[in-house]
Each structure stands twice: as C-alpha cells, then as structure tokens.
Design a protein around this motif. Structure first.
Motif, PDB file in Angstrom:
ATOM      1  N   UNK A 160     105.318 -48.496 -42.151  1.00 20.75           N
ATOM      2  CA  UNK A 160     105.436 -49.181 -43.440  1.00 20.75           C
ATOM      3  C   UNK A 160     105.395 -50.685 -43.208  1.00 20.75           C
ATOM      4  N   UNK A 161     104.571 -51.394 -43.983  1.00 21.48           N
ATOM      5  CA  UNK A 161     104.493 -52.847 -43.898  1.00 21.48           C
ATOM      6  C   UNK A 161     105.586 -53.475 -44.753  1.00 21.48           C
ATOM      7  N   UNK A 162     105.940 -54.701 -44.458  1.00 22.41           N
ATOM      8  CA  UNK A 162     106.998 -55.380 -45.220  1.00 22.41           C
ATOM      9  C   UNK A 162     106.586 -55.590 -46.673  1.00 22.41           C
ATOM     10  N   UNK A 163     105.289 -55.800 -46.921  1.00 20.42           N
ATOM     11  CA  UNK A 163     104.747 -55.904 -48.280  1.00 20.42           C
ATOM     12  C   UNK A 163     103.350 -55.294 -48.268  1.00 20.42           C
ATOM     13  N   UNK A 164     102.832 -54.894 -49.417  1.00 13.55           N
ATOM     14  CA  UNK A 164     101.440 -54.429 -49.457  1.00 13.55           C
ATOM     15  C   UNK A 164     100.503 -55.569 -49.076  1.00 13.55           C
ATOM     16  N   UNK A 165      99.364 -55.224 -48.472  1.00  8.31           N
ATOM     17  CA  UNK A 165      98.388 -56.247 -48.097  1.00  8.31           C
ATOM     18  C   UNK A 165      97.698 -56.798 -49.338  1.00  8.31           C
ATOM     19  N   UNK A 166      97.191 -58.016 -49.228  1.00 10.83           N
ATOM     20  CA  UNK A 166      96.485 -58.647 -50.339  1.00 10.83           C
ATOM     21  C   UNK A 166      95.135 -57.983 -50.579  1.00 10.83           C
ATOM     22  N   UNK A 167      94.388 -57.745 -49.489  1.00  6.31           N
ATOM     23  CA  UNK A 167      93.094 -57.061 -49.553  1.00  6.31           C
ATOM     24  C   UNK A 167      93.092 -55.989 -48.480  1.00  6.31           C
ATOM     25  N   UNK A 168      92.937 -54.731 -48.892  1.00  4.48           N
ATOM     26  CA  UNK A 168      92.981 -53.653 -47.905  1.00  4.48           C
ATOM     27  C   UNK A 168      91.617 -53.480 -47.233  1.00  4.48           C
ATOM     28  N   UNK A 169      91.565 -52.557 -46.268  1.00  8.46           N
ATOM     29  CA  UNK A 169      90.375 -52.349 -45.451  1.00  8.46           C
ATOM     30  C   UNK A 169      89.127 -52.105 -46.296  1.00  8.46           C
ATOM     31  N   UNK A 170      89.245 -51.284 -47.319  1.00 10.02           N
ATOM     32  CA  UNK A 170      88.100 -50.996 -48.182  1.00 10.02           C
ATOM     33  C   UNK A 170      87.678 -52.200 -48.999  1.00 10.02           C
ATOM     34  N   UNK A 171      88.640 -52.955 -49.507  1.00 12.12           N
ATOM     35  CA  UNK A 171      88.339 -54.122 -50.338  1.00 12.12           C
ATOM     36  C   UNK A 171      87.690 -55.249 -49.541  1.00 12.12           C
ATOM     37  N   UNK A 172      88.018 -55.344 -48.253  1.00 14.97           N
ATOM     38  CA  UNK A 172      87.410 -56.411 -47.445  1.00 14.97           C
ATOM     39  C   UNK A 172      86.083 -55.969 -46.834  1.00 14.97           C
ATOM     40  N   UNK A 173      85.590 -54.794 -47.237  1.00 14.27           N
ATOM     41  CA  UNK A 173      84.279 -54.327 -46.781  1.00 14.27           C
ATOM     42  C   UNK A 173      84.285 -53.738 -45.391  1.00 14.27           C
ATOM     43  N   UNK A 174      85.325 -52.977 -45.053  1.00 16.45           N
ATOM     44  CA  UNK A 174      85.439 -52.357 -43.743  1.00 16.45           C
ATOM     45  C   UNK A 174      84.175 -51.608 -43.348  1.00 16.45           C
ATOM     46  N   UNK A 175      83.671 -51.878 -42.155  1.00 17.86           N
ATOM     47  CA  UNK A 175      82.400 -51.315 -41.691  1.00 17.86           C
ATOM     48  C   UNK A 175      82.410 -49.795 -41.562  1.00 17.86           C
ATOM     49  N   UNK A 176      83.561 -49.217 -41.361  1.00 16.02           N
ATOM     50  CA  UNK A 176      83.625 -47.778 -41.088  1.00 16.02           C
ATOM     51  C   UNK A 176      84.304 -46.999 -42.216  1.00 16.02           C
ATOM     52  N   UNK A 177      84.538 -47.643 -43.337  1.00 13.36           N
ATOM     53  CA  UNK A 177      85.196 -46.999 -44.470  1.00 13.36           C
ATOM     54  C   UNK A 177      84.382 -45.806 -44.942  1.00 13.36           C
ATOM     55  N   UNK A 178      85.045 -44.673 -45.129  1.00  9.63           N
ATOM     56  CA  UNK A 178      84.410 -43.476 -45.666  1.00  9.63           C
ATOM     57  C   UNK A 178      83.634 -42.654 -44.654  1.00  9.63           C
ATOM     58  N   UNK A 179      83.699 -42.996 -43.378  1.00  9.02           N
ATOM     59  CA  UNK A 179      82.921 -42.239 -42.392  1.00  9.02           C
ATOM     60  C   UNK A 179      83.345 -40.779 -42.365  1.00  9.02           C
ATOM     61  N   UNK A 180      82.376 -39.913 -42.101  1.00  7.14           N
ATOM     62  CA  UNK A 180      82.627 -38.473 -42.117  1.00  7.14           C
ATOM     63  C   UNK A 180      82.414 -37.812 -40.769  1.00  7.14           C
ATOM     64  N   UNK A 181      82.101 -38.564 -39.763  1.00 12.28           N
ATOM     65  CA  UNK A 181      81.889 -38.050 -38.422  1.00 12.28           C
ATOM     66  C   UNK A 181      81.899 -39.217 -37.473  1.00 12.28           C
ATOM     67  N   UNK A 182      81.569 -38.987 -36.200  1.00 11.79           N
ATOM     68  CA  UNK A 182      81.589 -40.107 -35.264  1.00 11.79           C
ATOM     69  C   UNK A 182      80.583 -41.166 -35.664  1.00 11.79           C
ATOM     70  N   UNK A 183      80.993 -42.406 -35.566  1.00 10.47           N
ATOM     71  CA  UNK A 183      80.155 -43.531 -35.949  1.00 10.47           C
ATOM     72  C   UNK A 183      79.955 -44.431 -34.745  1.00 10.47           C
ATOM     73  N   UNK A 184      78.702 -44.708 -34.408  1.00 14.78           N
ATOM     74  CA  UNK A 184      78.394 -45.656 -33.332  1.00 14.78           C
ATOM     75  C   UNK A 184      78.787 -47.047 -33.786  1.00 14.78           C
ATOM     76  N   UNK A 185      78.790 -47.984 -32.858  1.00 18.59           N
ATOM     77  CA  UNK A 185      79.154 -49.349 -33.157  1.00 18.59           C
ATOM     78  C   UNK A 185      78.288 -49.907 -34.279  1.00 18.59           C
ATOM     79  N   UNK A 186      78.942 -50.617 -35.172  1.00 19.78           N
ATOM     80  CA  UNK A 186      78.222 -51.273 -36.248  1.00 19.78           C
ATOM     81  C   UNK A 186      78.262 -52.793 -36.053  1.00 19.78           C
ATOM     82  N   UNK A 187      78.208 -53.224 -34.814  1.00 19.08           N
ATOM     83  CA  UNK A 187      78.081 -54.659 -34.549  1.00 19.08           C
ATOM     84  C   UNK A 187      76.862 -55.204 -35.254  1.00 19.08           C
ATOM     85  N   UNK A 188      75.845 -54.357 -35.404  1.00 22.01           N
ATOM     86  CA  UNK A 188      74.600 -54.773 -36.070  1.00 22.01           C
ATOM     87  C   UNK A 188      74.638 -54.506 -37.569  1.00 22.01           C
ATOM     88  N   UNK A 189      75.812 -54.103 -38.092  1.00 26.23           N
ATOM     89  CA  UNK A 189      75.902 -53.752 -39.509  1.00 26.23           C
ATOM     90  C   UNK A 189      76.266 -54.895 -40.403  1.00 26.23           C
TER      91      UNK A 189
END
Length: 189
Positions: A160-189
C-alpha cells in the motif's frame, strides 16, 4: 506496508485488486502464487551479432520480430531452458492494480535452488498496472531446466502506498499495459 492474506482477500472482494483467474489456494500469508503460461520468447542467437540497447539505435536498427523467436509448447508440453540461457515467458493470470498499490514479483525459493531466476531486474508492478506479467527467465545453474505450463512459477505481493499516485502506469502510457503474453523489449516502442 505489505498486504497480508486478509488484506489481499479484502482488496479482491472489493474489486480494488484483480487476479484472473484466481486460484484461492494460491493465496499465501502475504503473496499470491502465479502460474506459468504456454508461450515463450527466446533470442535468435545465430542471427544476432549484438543488440545495441541505446533506444535511438535500437529503434532504427532492429524490430521486435528480428530479435526473438516464439514457441507455444501447449498445456502438456515443456520449454527447456539451457544453462546460461535467457528467455521470456508469462503468467497465466492477469493482474490489475489500483492507483494506491504497488506489486512486487518474486521467484519461488524452491525453483531458485535449482538455478531458475524468474526476473532479471523487472520485479515491480506499478500502480495502475493491468495485464499478464512477462517473466525474465535465466538458468543460472549448470543443468537444463524443464519449464512446464501451469506450474506455480512466481509470487506477487502487494504494498500500500502512502497516497494514491497522481498518474498511474496506464495513464502515463506504460509500454506493457494490457499485455496478454510474453512481451519482448519495447525500447523501440
């Protein structure tokens, strides 16, 4: 502060945390065991001279399909991880976190004792994470390891964090959000 089994169940029942599918007996005193899925990615060693990890270079030189091969071993199959080999797999379960909870991925001690590492460095699930978890396998032992889909492969605990985050992983455009299987590096994403 890490969540106990009581708190994990409370978060799950309230819908604040989701693990799908959830196996009740996989809930431990302070973590939930997750199972290995059937798909694996591994580097095309014979076709790669090197991988330059500087993002701008990787973006220009290599595409994901050029780096790795994929195999689906099915539910009854196995993936053989040779000594010194690195491969990607994933959990069967999809994990979804609220914006006030972080997840910590750990390997299982029994598997580590035969040389299996399940995450090279990426063991943090940021608040707002949603998806199956890519596992970064490395065989640190000196004998091959057979990885069987469906086995309990890792555990995830929650803090548990002390407060909720301002922008969560999905809101900040997380490269691996929603993945359904193994994902290779998205350094090029």
């Amino acid at each position: 502060m890490k969540l106990s089994d009581i708190d994990i169940r409370r978060y799950l029942e309230a819908g604040w945390l989701a693990i799908d599918p959830l196996v009740e007996r996989h809930i431990g005193p302070m973590s939930v065991d997750l199972s290995l899925a059937t798909r694996f990615l591994f580097f095309k060693h014979s076709q790669l001279e090197l991988i330059n990890v500087r993002e701008s270079t990787l973006k220009d030189e290599l595409k994901q399909a050029d780096l790795m091969d994929e195999i689906d071993v099915g539910h009854e199959g196995k993936f053989i991880l040779q000594p010194g080999q690195f491969a990607l797999g994933s959990t069967v379960e999809r994990v979804s976190l609220p914006n006030d909870l972080a997840g910590w991925l750990d390997g299982r001690s029994s598997l580590a004792r035969v040389g299996l590492m399940v995450h090279a460095t990426a063991h943090t699930l940021e608040p707002g994470w949603d998806g199956a978890i890519t596992l970064e396998f490395f065989n640190a032992g000196n004998v091959a390891l057979a990885l069987h889909p469906g086995v309990r492969i890792c555990a995830v605990s929650f803090e548990k964090l002390s407060t909720p985050v301002e922008r969560d992983y999905g809101e900040k455009g997380g490269r691996y959000q929603g993945q359904q299987g193994p994902q290779a590096s998205r350094l090029n994403g």
